[in-house]
Design a protein around this motif. Structure first.
Motif, PDB file in Angstrom:
ATOM      1  N   GLU A 201       0.825  -1.209   0.000  1.00  0.00           N
ATOM      2  CA  GLU A 201       0.000   0.000   0.000  1.00  0.00           C
ATOM      3  C   GLU A 201       0.862   1.264   0.000  1.00  0.00           C
ATOM      4  OE1 GLU A 201      -3.956  -1.740   2.294  1.00  0.00           O
ATOM      5  OE2 GLU A 201      -2.302  -0.901   3.463  1.00  0.00           O
ATOM      6  N   GLU A 202       1.998   1.212   0.691  1.00  0.00           N
ATOM      7  CA  GLU A 202       2.908   2.361   0.670  1.00  0.00           C
ATOM      8  C   GLU A 202       3.406   2.609  -0.752  1.00  0.00           C
ATOM      9  OE1 GLU A 202       7.361   3.595   2.317  1.00  0.00           O
ATOM     10  OE2 GLU A 202       6.225   2.049   3.387  1.00  0.00           O
ATOM     11  N   GLY A 203       3.747   1.540  -1.451  1.00  0.00           N
ATOM     12  CA  GLY A 203       4.193   1.690  -2.839  1.00  0.00           C
ATOM     13  C   GLY A 203       3.097   2.204  -3.749  1.00  0.00           C
ATOM     14  N   GLN A 204       1.863   1.764  -3.502  1.00  0.00           N
ATOM     15  CA  GLN A 204       0.743   2.253  -4.307  1.00  0.00           C
ATOM     16  C   GLN A 204       0.465   3.728  -4.036  1.00  0.00           C
ATOM     17  OE1 GLN A 204      -2.173  -0.683  -3.033  1.00  0.00           O
ATOM     18  NE2 GLN A 204      -2.022  -1.775  -4.987  1.00  0.00           N
ATOM     19  N   ALA A 205       0.507   4.118  -2.768  1.00  0.00           N
ATOM     20  CA  ALA A 205       0.227   5.510  -2.399  1.00  0.00           C
ATOM     21  C   ALA A 205       1.275   6.460  -2.961  1.00  0.00           C
ATOM     22  CB  ALA A 205       0.159   5.640  -0.880  1.00  0.00           C
ATOM     23  N   SER A 206       2.514   5.981  -3.090  1.00  0.00           N
ATOM     24  CA  SER A 206       3.587   6.841  -3.597  1.00  0.00           C
ATOM     25  C   SER A 206       3.690   6.828  -5.116  1.00  0.00           C
ATOM     26  CB  SER A 206       4.926   6.404  -2.993  1.00  0.00           C
ATOM     27  OG  SER A 206       5.250   5.084  -3.395  1.00  0.00           O
ATOM     28  N   GLY A 207       2.862   6.036  -5.774  1.00  0.00           N
ATOM     29  CA  GLY A 207       2.871   5.988  -7.226  1.00  0.00           C
ATOM     30  C   GLY A 207       3.917   5.065  -7.818  1.00  0.00           C
ATOM     31  N   VAL A 208       4.626   4.341  -6.978  1.00  0.00           N
ATOM     32  CA  VAL A 208       5.645   3.410  -7.471  1.00  0.00           C
ATOM     33  C   VAL A 208       5.004   2.122  -7.964  1.00  0.00           C
ATOM     34  CG1 VAL A 208       7.664   2.016  -6.816  1.00  0.00           C
ATOM     35  CG2 VAL A 208       7.429   4.359  -5.970  1.00  0.00           C
ATOM     36  N   PHE A 209       3.967   1.649  -7.255  1.00  0.00           N
ATOM     37  CA  PHE A 209       3.267   0.426  -7.639  1.00  0.00           C
ATOM     38  C   PHE A 209       1.916   0.769  -8.249  1.00  0.00           C
ATOM     39  CE2 PHE A 209       5.382  -1.958  -3.851  1.00  0.00           C
ATOM     40  CZ  PHE A 209       6.573  -2.011  -4.552  1.00  0.00           C
TER      41      PHE A 209
END
Length: 210
Positions: A149-157
């Motif tokens: 979820e951290e990766g999704q929120a930061s736009g990386v995932f």
């Protein structure tokens, strides 16, 4: 991974042939459960092979049920500690997820006998012990999901797939390892761990226009 003694209040565990009684009981139980199955192994089988009394077993574990739980529980606790350490590190989220994904594959293969025995016999645990396992596994998955979820929120995932589905998909592959992986195969544990992690990251990473 070397067995660590079960921690109980009071004096330190005594030793038999250089190993503490809990270590010896767990090692013997793991071997017997693998050979004869959990149901086919009696408490007497375990204590006879370990060279201790039934009183010693019940002092440290309370039951054969608890032996089975502890065989897997110590693996899960070790994996959870390593995941939480990876999650707390500084650095790009993609690198941390890759490291965590590779680690759980490697540590599962390093402890394949313990993991296989447990999942083969999980249904024979008491309901209380099954709840404990589910609670500990949920903690692990929640930590891994938070990293996704951290990766999704930061736009990386990519965020078009629910983090829960990603976690279930990846760990479905990890839990399938005992069905096909054999030690001393063509690929090492580390190579397979990196490959699993590479596949996860390649499916998650947002591709930027050149």
């Amino acid at each position: 991974m070397a067995d660590q003694p079960v921690r109980r209040a009071g004096r330190p565990p005594s030793t038999v042939d250089g190993r503490t009684v809990p270590e010896r009981l767990l090692g013997v139980a793991r071997k017997l459960f693998a050979e004869k199955g959990f149901e086919g192994t009696s408490v007497q089988d375990v204590v006879a092979a370990a060279g201790v009394t039934k009183g010693a077993l019940y002092h440290y574990f309370g039951s054969k049920d608890e032996l089975l739980y502890e065989i897997y529980g110590r693996v899960l606790r070790m994996q959870t500690d390593r995941l939480e350490e990876a999650a707390a590190r500084e650095g790009p989220i993609a690198e941390r997820v890759h490291a965590a994904a590779a680690d759980v594959v490697v540590t599962t293969m390093e402890n394949l006998e313990s993991t296989t025995i447990f999942f083969r016999s999980l249904h024979q645990l008491s309901e209380e012990k099954r709840k404990e396992v589910r609670r500990e596994r949920r903690r692990y998955h929640q930590t891994f999901r938070a990293m996704i979820e951290e990766g999704q929120a930061s736009g990386v995932f990519r965020d078009d797939i629910e983090a829960d589905l990603i976690v279930d998909y990846f760990f479905g592959s990890v839990h399938h390892l005992p069905m096909w992986w054999k030690p001393r195969g063509r690929l090492s544990e580390e190579e397979i761990g990196r490959s699993f992690a590479d596949l996860l990251l390649s499916s998650l990473t947002v591709r930027r226009p050149a």
